[in-house]
Design an enzyme around this catalytic site. Sequence first.
Site, PDB file in Angstrom:
ATOM      1  CB  ILE A  14       7.877  28.195 -10.378  1.00 50.02           C
ATOM      2  CG1 ILE A  14       7.104  29.246  -9.829  1.00 50.02           C
ATOM      3  CG2 ILE A  14       7.296  26.396  -9.514  1.00 50.02           C
ATOM      4  CD1 ILE A  14       5.814  28.979 -10.222  1.00 50.02           C
ATOM      5  CG  HIS A  15      13.440  26.119  -6.598  1.00 47.07           C
ATOM      6  ND1 HIS A  15      13.459  25.159  -5.893  1.00 47.07           N
ATOM      7  CD2 HIS A  15      13.350  26.840  -7.057  1.00 47.07           C
ATOM      8  CE1 HIS A  15      13.086  26.358  -4.501  1.00 47.07           C
ATOM      9  NE2 HIS A  15      13.597  26.770  -5.001  1.00 47.07           N
ATOM     10  CB  ALA A  16      11.541  20.227  -6.579  1.00 52.61           C
ATOM     11  CB  ALA A  19       6.953  23.089  -8.203  1.00 57.33           C
TER      12      ALA A  19
END
Length: 85
Positions: A14-16, A19
Amino acid sequence: MKTITYTIKDELGIHARPAGMLAKKAKEFSSEITIQKDSKTVNATKLIALMGLGIKCGDSITVSASGEDEDAAIKAMEEFLSANL
């Protein structure tokens, strides 16, 4: 309260971008939606808090929804996770 456990399959975790998408999806419901990894629990509508969990590929998370639309919220979260992460 409804709860599901999901194992992240996306190789980047879960990166930017995901997210942000997850937080946006959680804001569609009046129920309080939380995400837990290990002993840390955060509100799913908080982008920075989600990223702070450091969720990586292979990590298991617990998603909980509590409120008047918890059934719809937990179903939508499960569908989102399956489709995107």
